[in-house]
Design a protein around this motif. Structure first.
Motif, PDB file in Angstrom:
ATOM      1  N   SER A  72    -100.039 -19.673 -35.386  1.00  0.00           N
ATOM      2  CA  SER A  72     -99.691 -20.784 -35.844  1.00  0.00           C
ATOM      3  C   SER A  72     -98.354 -20.891 -34.105  1.00  0.00           C
ATOM      4  O   SER A  72     -97.277 -19.852 -34.092  1.00  0.00           O
ATOM      5  N   THR A  73     -98.488 -21.978 -33.499  1.00  0.00           N
ATOM      6  CA  THR A  73     -97.830 -21.555 -32.260  1.00  0.00           C
ATOM      7  C   THR A  73     -96.133 -22.865 -32.410  1.00  0.00           C
ATOM      8  O   THR A  73     -95.277 -22.727 -32.027  1.00  0.00           O
ATOM      9  N   ASP A  74     -96.359 -23.619 -33.706  1.00  0.00           N
ATOM     10  CA  ASP A  74     -95.419 -24.668 -33.684  1.00  0.00           C
ATOM     11  C   ASP A  74     -94.548 -23.875 -33.982  1.00  0.00           C
ATOM     12  O   ASP A  74     -94.450 -23.528 -36.516  1.00  0.00           O
ATOM     13  N   VAL A  75     -93.750 -23.012 -33.983  1.00  0.00           N
ATOM     14  CA  VAL A  75     -92.485 -21.953 -34.611  1.00  0.00           C
ATOM     15  C   VAL A  75     -91.536 -22.531 -35.847  1.00  0.00           C
ATOM     16  O   VAL A  75     -90.654 -22.706 -34.453  1.00  0.00           O
ATOM     17  N   LYS A  76     -90.863 -22.643 -36.791  1.00  0.00           N
ATOM     18  CA  LYS A  76     -89.864 -23.264 -36.800  1.00  0.00           C
ATOM     19  C   LYS A  76     -89.217 -22.036 -37.037  1.00  0.00           C
ATOM     20  O   LYS A  76     -89.421 -21.046 -36.911  1.00  0.00           O
ATOM     21  N   GLU A  93     -86.575 -28.483 -47.120  1.00  0.00           N
ATOM     22  CA  GLU A  93     -87.119 -29.660 -46.233  1.00  0.00           C
ATOM     23  C   GLU A  93     -88.386 -29.285 -45.830  1.00  0.00           C
ATOM     24  O   GLU A  93     -89.534 -30.275 -46.112  1.00  0.00           O
ATOM     25  N   LEU A  94     -88.871 -28.100 -45.109  1.00  0.00           N
ATOM     26  CA  LEU A  94     -89.928 -27.830 -44.161  1.00  0.00           C
ATOM     27  C   LEU A  94     -90.543 -26.999 -45.158  1.00  0.00           C
ATOM     28  O   LEU A  94     -91.590 -27.104 -45.434  1.00  0.00           O
ATOM     29  N   GLN A  95     -90.273 -27.062 -46.879  1.00  0.00           N
ATOM     30  CA  GLN A  95     -91.393 -26.188 -47.950  1.00  0.00           C
ATOM     31  C   GLN A  95     -91.325 -24.811 -47.529  1.00  0.00           C
ATOM     32  O   GLN A  95     -92.274 -24.460 -47.493  1.00  0.00           O
ATOM     33  N   MET A  96     -90.711 -24.136 -46.613  1.00  0.00           N
ATOM     34  CA  MET A  96     -90.504 -22.651 -46.212  1.00  0.00           C
ATOM     35  C   MET A  96     -90.523 -21.654 -46.403  1.00  0.00           C
ATOM     36  O   MET A  96     -88.819 -21.993 -47.249  1.00  0.00           O
ATOM     37  N   ARG A  97     -90.700 -20.489 -47.708  1.00  0.00           N
ATOM     38  CA  ARG A  97     -90.187 -19.953 -47.502  1.00  0.00           C
ATOM     39  C   ARG A  97     -89.702 -18.353 -47.091  1.00  0.00           C
ATOM     40  O   ARG A  97     -88.757 -18.080 -47.886  1.00  0.00           O
ATOM     41  N   GLU A 128     -81.130 -24.884 -53.956  1.00  0.00           N
ATOM     42  CA  GLU A 128     -81.860 -26.071 -52.976  1.00  0.00           C
ATOM     43  C   GLU A 128     -83.367 -25.106 -51.995  1.00  0.00           C
ATOM     44  O   GLU A 128     -83.604 -26.247 -52.111  1.00  0.00           O
ATOM     45  N   LEU A 129     -82.504 -23.999 -52.113  1.00  0.00           N
ATOM     46  CA  LEU A 129     -84.085 -23.543 -51.295  1.00  0.00           C
ATOM     47  C   LEU A 129     -85.062 -23.592 -52.730  1.00  0.00           C
ATOM     48  O   LEU A 129     -86.464 -24.086 -52.079  1.00  0.00           O
ATOM     49  N   LEU A 130     -85.331 -23.162 -53.444  1.00  0.00           N
ATOM     50  CA  LEU A 130     -85.811 -22.752 -54.651  1.00  0.00           C
ATOM     51  C   LEU A 130     -86.860 -24.268 -54.798  1.00  0.00           C
ATOM     52  O   LEU A 130     -87.926 -23.994 -55.039  1.00  0.00           O
ATOM     53  N   PRO A 136     -94.047 -29.513 -55.607  1.00  0.00           N
ATOM     54  CA  PRO A 136     -96.032 -29.436 -55.197  1.00  0.00           C
ATOM     55  C   PRO A 136     -96.088 -30.291 -54.037  1.00  0.00           C
ATOM     56  O   PRO A 136     -95.407 -31.234 -53.410  1.00  0.00           O
ATOM     57  N   HIS A 137     -97.080 -30.188 -52.970  1.00  0.00           N
ATOM     58  CA  HIS A 137     -97.331 -30.560 -51.214  1.00  0.00           C
ATOM     59  C   HIS A 137     -98.061 -31.848 -51.460  1.00  0.00           C
ATOM     60  O   HIS A 137     -98.830 -32.292 -52.961  1.00  0.00           O
TER      61      HIS A 137
END
Length: 137
Positions: A72-76, A93-97, A128-130, A136-137
Motif C-alpha cells: 500500500s502506498t497510501d501510508v498513514k 477513526e482510521l480503524q488501524m491497529r 478509545e483506540l480499542l 464492525p466495518h
C-alpha cells in the motif's frame, strides 16, 4: 505523553525491490504481520501478510513478486512528538491497529500498535483506540 515514549523503536523494514518471499520470511522470523517499506531511509509504503495473500497468492502470483507490486502506498503515519491520546483517536477513526512513526523530516523512527497502548499506562487512549478498531466495518 508523546508517542515516542510509547512506540517500538526496533522496527523491521523491507525495501520495495525485495521479494514477497523475503517479506514473508522477515514477518515469520519476527512473528509480525506487517512491515513498513523503506527506500533510502524514507517511508514509501506498508505491506501486510493480508496484502501478500489477497493481492498476490489469491491471484496466482508467487514469492518472487516484488514488494512494490503489492504494498500500500497510501501510508498513514504519525509524528514522534504527537500526543498519545491524539494518535489513539486518529488510529481509532482510521480503524488501524498499527501506525508507523516518523520524525518531522518524515524518516521512520518507530511503530506504534494496539499492544503499545495496552501496555502504555494511558487507559483513556487504550480504550478509545480499542473501541475504534473493534467497530464492525
Amino acid at each position: 505523553m508523546q508517542i515516542s515514549e510509547l512506540m517500538s523503536a526496533d522496527v523491521c523494514v523491507i525495501a520495495p525491490d525485495d521479494t514477497l518471499g523475503r517479506a514473508a520470511g522477515v514477518m515469520a522470523k519476527h512473528d509480525i504481520g506487517s512491515l513498513p517499506v523503506g527506500d533510502n531511509d524514507r517511508l514509501v509504503g506498508f505491506i501486510t501478510d493480508r496484502d501478500i495473500v489477497t493481492r498476490a497468492v489469491a491471484n496466482g502470483r508467487g514469492a518472487d513478486m516484488l514488494v512494490r507490486d503489492v504494498m500500500s502506498t497510501d501510508v498513514k503515519y504519525c509524528f514522534e512528538d504527537e500526543d498519545v491520546e491524539q494518535v489513539a483517536a486518529n488510529m481509532a477513526e482510521l480503524q488501524m491497529r498499527r501506525l508507523p512513526v516518523v520524525n518531522r523530516d518524515k524518516r521512520l523512527v518507530g511503530i506504534v500498535s494496539l499492544a503499545n497502548f495496552a501496555h502504555g499506562g494511558d487507559a483513556y487512549a487504550s480504550q478509545e483506540l480499542l473501541r475504534g478498531v473493534a467497530m464492525p466495518h
